[in-house]
Design an enzyme around this catalytic site. Structure first.
Site, PDB file in Angstrom:
ATOM      1  N   TRP A 173       0.822  -1.216   0.000  1.00 33.13           N
ATOM      2  CA  TRP A 173       0.000   0.000   0.000  1.00 33.13           C
ATOM      3  C   TRP A 173       0.852   1.261   0.000  1.00 33.13           C
ATOM      4  CZ3 TRP A 173      -4.344  -0.807  -2.030  1.00 33.13           C
ATOM      5  CH2 TRP A 173      -5.015  -2.018  -1.826  1.00 33.13           C
ATOM      6  N   ASP A 191      -2.118   6.911   5.922  1.00 33.66           N
ATOM      7  CA  ASP A 191      -3.157   5.980   5.467  1.00 33.66           C
ATOM      8  C   ASP A 191      -3.389   4.988   6.596  1.00 33.66           C
ATOM      9  OD1 ASP A 191      -4.680   3.975   4.364  1.00 33.66           O
ATOM     10  OD2 ASP A 191      -3.299   3.508   2.720  1.00 33.66           O
ATOM     11  N   LYS A 210     -12.380  -1.718   6.179  1.00 34.43           N
ATOM     12  CA  LYS A 210     -11.497  -2.616   6.915  1.00 34.43           C
ATOM     13  C   LYS A 210     -11.881  -2.700   8.397  1.00 34.43           C
ATOM     14  CE  LYS A 210      -8.745  -3.333   3.314  1.00 34.43           C
ATOM     15  NZ  LYS A 210      -7.892  -2.263   2.822  1.00 34.43           N
TER      16      LYS A 210
END
Ligand code: PLP
Length: 363
Positions: A105, A174, A198
């Site tokens: 990511w 993030d 999530k």
């Protein structure tokens, strides 16, 4: 359908949700609060939806202790859109920022930001293993950098910053895969973002929390949807918001507040992780966690068995026993147990019992 038919869902995203929230959604789907329609059929300008929306904003602020000088935005496009939207909004022409490449990511965030601005890689794992987070001292902060971008938890690699580093330059983080499972230090941040799916709700919604004084015009001309300021000035209702995702997330936030707030979820996260890593560490090396101990994720717990055939059978037999989505990401293999906020600690205990039995039968 009764709750007894539900599986233990270790999915990396979207996540399992609290049964009480799902039951409320079921009960309200034909007639929300006496309106004679569901919330997803209502006008987003109607009073019924307005209350849902504003309560979700307020509950997020309260749970995450977001100070008044930060705006909370509900946006579409997932966390992925933020890889581009963050530099569009925070960097003027010619400005730069450092991106810490901690895995899948972090690398994607860097790749998309490079298409927007002249950003640089502030760290990457020198041996390419991506099995640990860097120390603050390893991260390069260049003169003139407007922010340093971090990924607090790498969902695929199974690593997290146990403590986020801080610099003279603000952080942009993030937090998709550990959102509201840990406290956020607002003093060190200009912006925090995450996809809701999530830890907080269904897919279709990203939450962006940004320091209001970073919303001032900086010379870039942005399409209105891409401009944070246009969302901020309309409480994220300048166009039709993702109403269903916000409605469900709002219920999850309410549930989290009722369960004791952020600190209760920090405690649960630590408990789930310690049970699972404990089982791995006490298996005489039969189960093996490939990541550096100091960087172990509390949300995505990755491990290996002695060989790939055993891993395949482990996943299949666990599924038969009602524990699903345990297969590791295709890029790294092995097993991954994602243990997000709404996963009951009992699900982890059930998994650990299964692990012991599986090892006795095959070890
Ligand atoms: C899942 C994930 C993303 C991508 O989220 P989308 O909402 O699917 O775009 C970004 N960052 C991290 C850390 C993630 O876990």
């Amino acid at each position: 359908m009764t709750t007894s038919t539900r599986v233990h869902n270790f999915c990396a995203g979207p996540c399992t949700l609290p049964v009480s929230v799902l039951e409320e959604v079921r009960d309200e789907i034909l007639d929300f609060d006496g309106t004679g329609m569901s919330i997803i059929e209502a006008s987003h300008r109607a009073a019924a939806y307005d209350a849902v929306h504003m309560n979700a904003l307020a509950d997020f602020r309260s749970l995450a202790a977001v100070p008044d000088d930060f705006a909370i935005l509900f946006l579409q496009g997932g966390a992925s859109l933020q890889f581009a939207q963050v530099p569009m909004n925070l960097l003027a022409e010619g400005e730069t920022a450092g991106y810490v490449n901690t895995g899948t990511w972090g690398k994607k965030a860097l790749g998309d930001a490079k298409k927007i601005a002249d950003v640089y890689e502030a760290w990457t794992d020198p041996d390419g293993a991506f099995d640990r987070m860097p120390t603050a001292g390893e991260i390069e902060v260049r003169d003139g950098a407007r922010y340093v971008h971090l990924t607090s938890n790498e969902t695929i690699g199974g690593i997290r910053f146990t403590d986020l580093p801080s610099f003279d330059v603000p952080l942009v983080t993030d937090m998709s895969s550990d959102f509201l499972s840990r406290a956020i230090d607002w003093d060190t941040h200009d912006l925090v973002y995450g996809g809701a799916q999530k830890n907080l709700g269904p897919a279709g919604l990203a939450v962006v929390v940004v320091r209001r004084d970073r919303l001032s015009p900086h010379g870039r001309s942005l399409a209105s949807y891409l401009d944070y300021a246009s969302h901020e000035s309309n409480d994220s209702m300048s166009n039709t918001p993702p109403m269903f995702a916000i409605y469900v997330m709002g219920k999850v936030l309410r549930w989290m507040l009722a369960e004791g707030g952020l600190s209760a979820f920090e405690t649960r996260a630590a408990e789930r992780a310690s049970i699972l890593y404990g089982a791995i560490d006490n298996s005489d090396g039969w189960y093996r966690c490939p990541v550096d101990e100091a960087s172990r994720s509390q949300m995505n717990i990755v491990f290996h068995l002695p060989d790939k055939d055993l891993e395949k059978r482990f996943v299949a037999e666990a599924a038969e026993a009602g524990m699903v989505n345990l297969k590791g990401h295709r890029s790294v293999g092995g097993i991954r147990a994602s243990v997000y906020n709404a996963l009951p600690v009992d699900s982890v205990r059930t998994l650990v019992e299964f692990m012991d039995d599986f090892r006795s039968a095959n070890g």
